[in-house]
Structure formats: C-alpha cells, structure tokens
Design a protein around this motif. Structure first.
Motif, PDB file in Angstrom:
ATOM      1  N   TYR A  80      -3.513 -16.528  42.934  1.00 15.02           N
ATOM      2  CA  TYR A  80      -4.684 -17.391  43.111  1.00 15.02           C
ATOM      3  C   TYR A  80      -4.696 -18.153  44.436  1.00 15.02           C
ATOM      4  N   ALA A  81      -3.566 -18.262  45.086  1.00  9.56           N
ATOM      5  CA  ALA A  81      -3.446 -19.142  46.247  1.00  9.56           C
ATOM      6  C   ALA A  81      -4.272 -18.665  47.431  1.00  9.56           C
ATOM      7  N   ARG A  82      -4.536 -19.572  48.352  1.00 12.56           N
ATOM      8  CA  ARG A  82      -5.270 -19.231  49.561  1.00 12.56           C
ATOM      9  C   ARG A  82      -4.463 -18.246  50.404  1.00 12.56           C
ATOM     10  N   PRO A  83      -5.116 -17.252  51.029  1.00 18.77           N
ATOM     11  CA  PRO A  83      -4.404 -16.215  51.782  1.00 18.77           C
ATOM     12  C   PRO A  83      -3.486 -16.768  52.855  1.00 18.77           C
ATOM     13  N   GLU A  84      -3.920 -17.851  53.511  1.00 21.12           N
ATOM     14  CA  GLU A  84      -3.140 -18.366  54.630  1.00 21.12           C
ATOM     15  C   GLU A  84      -1.807 -18.967  54.197  1.00 21.12           C
ATOM     16  N   LEU A  85      -1.631 -19.191  52.895  1.00 21.45           N
ATOM     17  CA  LEU A  85      -0.370 -19.730  52.404  1.00 21.45           C
ATOM     18  C   LEU A  85       0.703 -18.656  52.239  1.00 21.45           C
ATOM     19  N   TRP A  86       0.290 -17.398  52.201  1.00 17.21           N
ATOM     20  CA  TRP A  86       1.257 -16.303  52.066  1.00 17.21           C
ATOM     21  C   TRP A  86       1.947 -16.092  53.415  1.00 17.21           C
ATOM     22  N   PRO A  87       3.280 -16.155  53.460  1.00 16.28           N
ATOM     23  CA  PRO A  87       3.975 -16.200  54.752  1.00 16.28           C
ATOM     24  C   PRO A  87       4.308 -14.851  55.377  1.00 16.28           C
ATOM     25  N   PHE A  88       3.921 -13.752  54.729  1.00 19.50           N
ATOM     26  CA  PHE A  88       4.274 -12.435  55.245  1.00 19.50           C
ATOM     27  C   PHE A  88       3.019 -11.590  55.453  1.00 19.50           C
ATOM     28  N   SER A  89       3.226 -10.349  55.889  1.00 16.61           N
ATOM     29  CA  SER A  89       2.117  -9.397  55.944  1.00 16.61           C
ATOM     30  C   SER A  89       1.691  -9.037  54.514  1.00 16.61           C
ATOM     31  N   ASP A  90       0.521  -8.421  54.385  1.00 14.82           N
ATOM     32  CA  ASP A  90      -0.061  -8.176  53.062  1.00 14.82           C
ATOM     33  C   ASP A  90       0.929  -7.481  52.125  1.00 14.82           C
ATOM     34  N   PRO A  91       1.148  -8.033  50.938  1.00 15.94           N
ATOM     35  CA  PRO A  91       2.218  -7.557  50.051  1.00 15.94           C
ATOM     36  C   PRO A  91       1.817  -6.368  49.180  1.00 15.94           C
TER      37      PRO A  91
END
Length: 264
Positions: A80-91
């Motif tokens: 659910y989190a905002r995309p910019e919070l994910w610290p890596f390339s698309d999982p």
C-alpha cells in the motif's frame, strides 16, 4: 489499495498483473537490457536481507505449495505504501508470476527433466524455478536476474526451503557467449518485443552450439503469442491458476509450459 506501483516496463503491467506499491498506474516503457539502477542506501547484503524479511510474507498459496517463498501480499506495508518509499528498483522478484509457477510445477511433476543436468534459470526473479530444479535433482543450478536485490531474495528463498545452495548472479547473460547448459528455464520473460527478439536469437545460438534444451513458462501474454518464437514451440503442459493468482493477473486462468525448438 491506495496506489499502484510505478512500473518501468509498460507491457509487464498492462498485460500481466496488478502490481503493489503506488494508486494510479503510470505506464512507462523504460526497459534496461543491461540492468537496473539501484537507488537504495541499504548497501550491505545483511541489511538488504533484513529489509526483505521484514517487508515480505512467507507464501505457499500457489500451484507449487512444496515451495515457500517470501513475497508481497496485502499484509505487507509496501503493498500500500507510496512508491517513493521503496528503496530499490521495482521488485518483480516479490511476485510469483504465472509463467514461473507453471514452469516450477512442471519441473516438480517431471523430475527427469532436470535430474543430473546443468540448469540455467534466466530471469529467475524469486528463484522458484531454480529451487524446483534443485529439488528435482539438477546437478548444477545457476539463477540469473539482472536485479541484484532479486539475487538476495532468491538466496533467502533457497534457505527457506532448505535446498542446497546454488550460485545467483546479476550479470546480464543474454547475448553472451553460450555456455554448456543442458537446460535453460525462462518464466515470464516474453513481455516486451525487443527483449523477445534478443532472447529468440540468443536461445537459438545456445541450442545450435550446445544442443541446450529450453523450457518457457508463459500465461499467454500478447507479446508472446504474437511473436515469431511462437512458431517454434511445442506445448508440454497447461496448469490452472488459483483464484488469487487469476485476480492479480487480469483474469488469466491458465499458464503453459513450452519447449523451444527452433528450425535450423
């Protein structure tokens, strides 16, 4: 779900699956044949492992329940989190795609396909096909994914299933000099025409040089069904997808395993 993930490969999302993390779908045709740019500050492997464990869930609700995998589910905060919070390339490794499910199921049901063979799992993602090959008696397994975080996720999934460790590399092998692999596995790799063209050419060279056997898992994506490679395939098995997988993949109901047999 508040947002949908920002997808870098247009066709992967539009033809395959809902993808968590983010609410509007931004379809960007950004394909990097060399590799992903890792934007994480979590630089050490131990930190990345810890991050993956804390932000995925162990799942067995798929067509290979013998194999447990750390994946994204609605119980995970980055669903659910905002995309910019994910610290890596698309999982992509955090989803068990339907082509990979069919391929792993086929290997488990037909252990003679991999027994005592040298196996390359190309675009290995979560590592399920590699694990299935190892469980089915492959003498040597190499998992290959251009996302370095996927290689760490694969190692974790290998440990989770108690399988003998195998090497996992992030070097892009497509187009390199063919090695003497007896079997190459590809699940969900034909999602973009340019990539499909490169695979068609390289796999043909692998077969010509080493008589390599090639197995492909795909649920019937338009890019796969409409590509020239489709004329060179022999159907080996169809598998019904569970309801949860159908829901995430725009109602696709089956996934198929093919043997690639190019004309001379």
């Amino acid at each position: 779900m508040d947002k949908m993930f920002v997808i870098r490969c247009k066709t992967y999302l539009s033809c395959v699956s809902h993808f968590p993390i983010g609410n509007t779908v931004k379809l960007k045709r950004i394909l990097s044949p060399i590799g992903y740019r890792c934007e994480s500050t979590l630089s050490s492997e131990d930190n990345i492992k810890k991050f993956i464990i804390e932000n995925t869930e162990v799942v067995g609700d798929h067509i290979t329940p013998e194999i447990r995998l750390r994946l994204f589910t609605p119980n995970c905060r980055f669903w659910y989190a905002r995309p910019e919070l994910w610290p890596f390339s698309d999982p992509y490794w955090a989803i068990y795609w339907p082509g990979g499910q069919a391929l792993a199921r086929y290997l488990l049901d037909n252990p003679g396909v991999t027994k005592d063979k040298k196996v390359l799992d190309l675009g290995s993602g979560c590592g399920a096909s590699s694990i299935a090959a190892r469980l089915s008696g492959a003498s040597q397994v190499l998992a290959n994914d251009i996302d370095p975080v996927a290689t760490i996720a694969t190692t974790l999934n290998c440990e989770l299933n108690g399988t003998k460790p195998f090497p996992v590399v992030s070097k892009n092998l497509i187009g390199t000099k063919p090695e003497n692999w007896e079997l190459i596995l590809l699940g969900d790799m034909f999602y973009e025409e340019q990539l499909a063209d490169r695979l068609h050419s390289w796999l043909r060279e692998c077969i010509r040089t080493h008589r390599t056997q090639v197995l492909i898992g795909d649920p019937g994506r338009a890019q796969f069904e409409g590509h020239t490679i489709r004329k060179h395939l022999q159907k080996l098995a169809d598998y019904q997808l569970p309801d949860s997988v159908r829901e995430q993949n725009y109602g696709l109901t089956t996934s198929t395993v093919w043997r690639y047999q190019p004309l001379a």
